[in-house]
Design an enzyme around this catalytic site. Structure first.
Site, PDB file in Angstrom:
ATOM      1  N   HIS A  33     -59.739 -18.874 -50.213  1.00  0.00           N
ATOM      2  CA  HIS A  33     -61.093 -19.223 -50.640  1.00  0.00           C
ATOM      3  C   HIS A  33     -61.670 -18.037 -51.420  1.00  0.00           C
ATOM      4  CE1 HIS A  33     -65.377 -20.096 -50.337  1.00  0.00           C
ATOM      5  NE2 HIS A  33     -65.065 -21.318 -49.974  1.00  0.00           N
ATOM      6  N   CYS A  84     -63.128 -23.136 -55.100  1.00  0.00           N
ATOM      7  CA  CYS A  84     -64.510 -23.346 -54.642  1.00  0.00           C
ATOM      8  C   CYS A  84     -65.446 -23.120 -55.825  1.00  0.00           C
ATOM      9  CB  CYS A  84     -64.876 -22.427 -53.481  1.00  0.00           C
ATOM     10  SG  CYS A  84     -66.601 -22.682 -52.991  1.00  0.00           S
ATOM     11  N   HIS A 100     -63.410 -27.303 -53.532  1.00  0.00           N
ATOM     12  CA  HIS A 100     -64.762 -27.444 -52.986  1.00  0.00           C
ATOM     13  C   HIS A 100     -65.681 -27.774 -54.150  1.00  0.00           C
ATOM     14  CE1 HIS A 100     -64.243 -24.662 -49.193  1.00  0.00           C
ATOM     15  NE2 HIS A 100     -63.516 -25.757 -49.136  1.00  0.00           N
ATOM     16  N   ASP A 156     -69.096 -29.454 -50.808  1.00  0.00           N
ATOM     17  CA  ASP A 156     -69.425 -28.271 -50.019  1.00  0.00           C
ATOM     18  C   ASP A 156     -70.940 -28.119 -49.980  1.00  0.00           C
ATOM     19  OD1 ASP A 156     -68.914 -25.976 -48.583  1.00  0.00           O
ATOM     20  OD2 ASP A 156     -68.614 -24.725 -50.351  1.00  0.00           O
ATOM     21  N   HIS A 157     -71.431 -27.741 -48.860  1.00  0.00           N
ATOM     22  CA  HIS A 157     -72.862 -27.543 -48.635  1.00  0.00           C
ATOM     23  C   HIS A 157     -73.664 -28.753 -49.134  1.00  0.00           C
ATOM     24  CE1 HIS A 157     -72.043 -22.951 -48.832  1.00  0.00           C
ATOM     25  NE2 HIS A 157     -71.342 -23.562 -47.914  1.00  0.00           N
ATOM     26  N   TYR A 193     -74.390 -27.389 -43.721  1.00  0.00           N
ATOM     27  CA  TYR A 193     -73.548 -28.559 -43.454  1.00  0.00           C
ATOM     28  C   TYR A 193     -74.350 -29.736 -42.898  1.00  0.00           C
ATOM     29  CZ  TYR A 193     -69.612 -25.751 -44.757  1.00  0.00           C
ATOM     30  OH  TYR A 193     -68.726 -24.991 -45.479  1.00  0.00           O
TER      31      TYR A 193
HETATM   32  C1  DNO Z   1     -68.893 -21.694 -46.195  1.00  0.00           C
HETATM   33  C2  DNO Z   1     -67.466 -21.783 -46.441  1.00  0.00           C
HETATM   34  C3  DNO Z   1     -66.639 -20.596 -46.017  1.00  0.00           C
HETATM   35  C4  DNO Z   1     -65.191 -20.990 -45.962  1.00  0.00           C
HETATM   36  C5  DNO Z   1     -64.288 -19.904 -45.485  1.00  0.00           C
HETATM   37  C6  DNO Z   1     -62.846 -20.304 -45.699  1.00  0.00           C
HETATM   38  O1  DNO Z   1     -69.547 -22.652 -46.287  1.00  0.00           O
HETATM   39  O2  DNO Z   1     -67.212 -22.120 -47.748  1.00  0.00           O
HETATM   40  O3  DNO Z   1     -67.037 -20.136 -44.793  1.00  0.00           O
HETATM   41  O4  DNO Z   1     -65.025 -22.035 -45.079  1.00  0.00           O
HETATM   42  O5  DNO Z   1     -64.535 -18.737 -46.159  1.00  0.00           O
HETATM   43  O6  DNO Z   1     -62.034 -19.410 -45.046  1.00  0.00           O
END
Ligand code: DNO
Length: 396
Positions: free
Chosen positions: A245, A283, A310, A353-354, A370
């Protein structure tokens, strides 16, 4: 792209039947109860996998199989911990799970200063305020020599924040809020370094930082290469795709090196261990928070070494602060990113994501970022983009 969702296990208030109703196809999760550094037993993996499958879903991605700090800073137990990591990988592979997200960020995983930044429409989102971050470093952590890492105008603004809070008698409140956002609420549920119930999180955090004394960018790179070279034979044997990531945000923080921030960094680690199982979690959100990154250009360049995506976007403001954008806007340009992946890697798993906190999400105790409704809105938006792009490509 396959539509997946980060689910935090059976204790998550968002249940698998809820996820089926909103078009989720695969689950992203981890064995969250196993402490960092311990082996994931085969039986526990299979139990989780079968539980997910009993709802007609699949366990598509592990996020994360955490890399212990001692592997990152090359402590005395590094080799022992790598051996354990390899056993967990083999157990996952034997159970039929082949995509592993992890990160190589020292101590601090993702960083935000505000977890409930208000939007005009009544929803809230995560936010990163540079001056608040400087304040945390200078007045809460009191890191020696930290002044040299920041421009004078940010140090002045942090000093003013301190003076004002002192005059108004709100110092304790400010310190509690920033500590909670930066090192407690954002960290506990992703890597377990700092737990929610700790009585002295700042002291513990200082101690974790000190483990990296003498570890700069070159040393961290060497440690990442060492780790990847050690696990590649297991990845070859069990067809495990490792996907790192990117650092969130993509820049060094609190004097710690961060080595997955930009094009040159990605190129470096992919070339350092040129095995296709050594790949990337693309991401878009993390990468977009660095104004040096052109996200669609990176997607084009690295889609073939990407095993997981992501979908998230941010806006970087003129003063360097950044805010989570909605999924159709912001500098990540997710519409173009989806075009690239739908064309080049149509089967790659993606998760939204988020999401913003909206429509009652705030009372549900969800992990920071989340939410249910906010992420569902993001997923619906991305679903629409994917369907449109597939139509453009003559696929649907
Ligand atoms: C936060 C996430 C990170 C991710 C880790 C993967 O929302 O994108 O915490 O899960 O860094 O190891």
């Amino acid at each position: 792209m396959k539509k997946t969702w980060r689910w935090f296990g059976k204790k998550d208030n968002i249940t698998l039947p809820m996820l089926r109703q909103i078009g989720v196809e695969g689950i992203v999760t981890a064995l969250h109860d196993i402490p960092n550094g311990e082996i994931w037993p085969y039986e526990d993996i299979v139990e989780m996998k079968e539980y997910i499958e009993s709802f007609g879903l699949e366990w598509s991605v592990v996020e994360s199989l955490p890399v212990s700090e001692e592997i990152k800073y090359a402590g005395a137990k590094r080799d022992e911990l790598i051996e354990k990591y390899k056993v967990s990988l083999a157990n996952l592979g034997r159970a039929g799970i082949h995509c592993i997200c992890y990160n190589f960020m020292p101590v601090l995983d993702w960083a935000r200063t505000d977890l409930n930044h208000p939007w005009d429409d009544g929803s809230t989102s995560l936010y990163f305020d540079r001056v608040k971050f400087v304040y945390f470093d200078r007045y809460i952590l009191q890191r020696e020599g930290c002044e040299k890492d920041y421009p004078q105008h940010e140090l002045d603004a942090a000093a003013e924040m301190h003076r004002k809070a002192q005059a108004e008698g709100t110092l304790n409140e400010l310190h509690a809020q920033l500590t909670d956002a930066i090192i407690v609420k954002t960290q506990g549920f992703v890597n377990g370094n700092i737990r929610e119930d700790e009585s002295a999180p700042v002291a513990h955090f200082r101690q974790l930082l000190s483990l990296y004394d003498g570890i700069g960018r070159d040393e961290l790179r060497a440690n990442m290469k060492y780790f990847l070279e050690a696990i590649m034979p297991v990845c070859d044997e069990w067809a495990m795709d490792m996907c790192v990531h990117p650092d969130d945000p993509p820049m060094p923080l609190l004097g710690l090196p961060r080595i997955v921030c930009c094009d040159a960094d990605i190129e470096w680690f992919l070339n350092a261990v040129p095995n296709p199982h050594n790949g990337l979690t693309f991401c878009c959100g993390s990468l977009s928070a660095g104004s040096h990154n052109d996200v669609p250009a990176l997607a084009k360049k690295y889609c073939h070494r990407t095993h997981f995506v992501h979908l998230r976007s941010t806006d970087v403001l003129p003063n360097g602060n950044f805010i989570e954008a909605d999924h159709l806007h912001g500098r990540a340009n997710l519409i173009d990113v989806v075009r690239i992946f739908e064309k080049e890697r149509p089967d790659v798993p993606m998760r939204v994501d988020h999401g913003r906190t909206m429509l009652g999400d705030a009372d549900k105790g969800y992990n920071a970022g989340y939410s249910f409704h906010g992420r569902m809105l993001g997923l619906a938006q991305m679903d629409g983009v994917i369907a449109t792009v597939r139509n453009e490509l003559g696929k649907e």
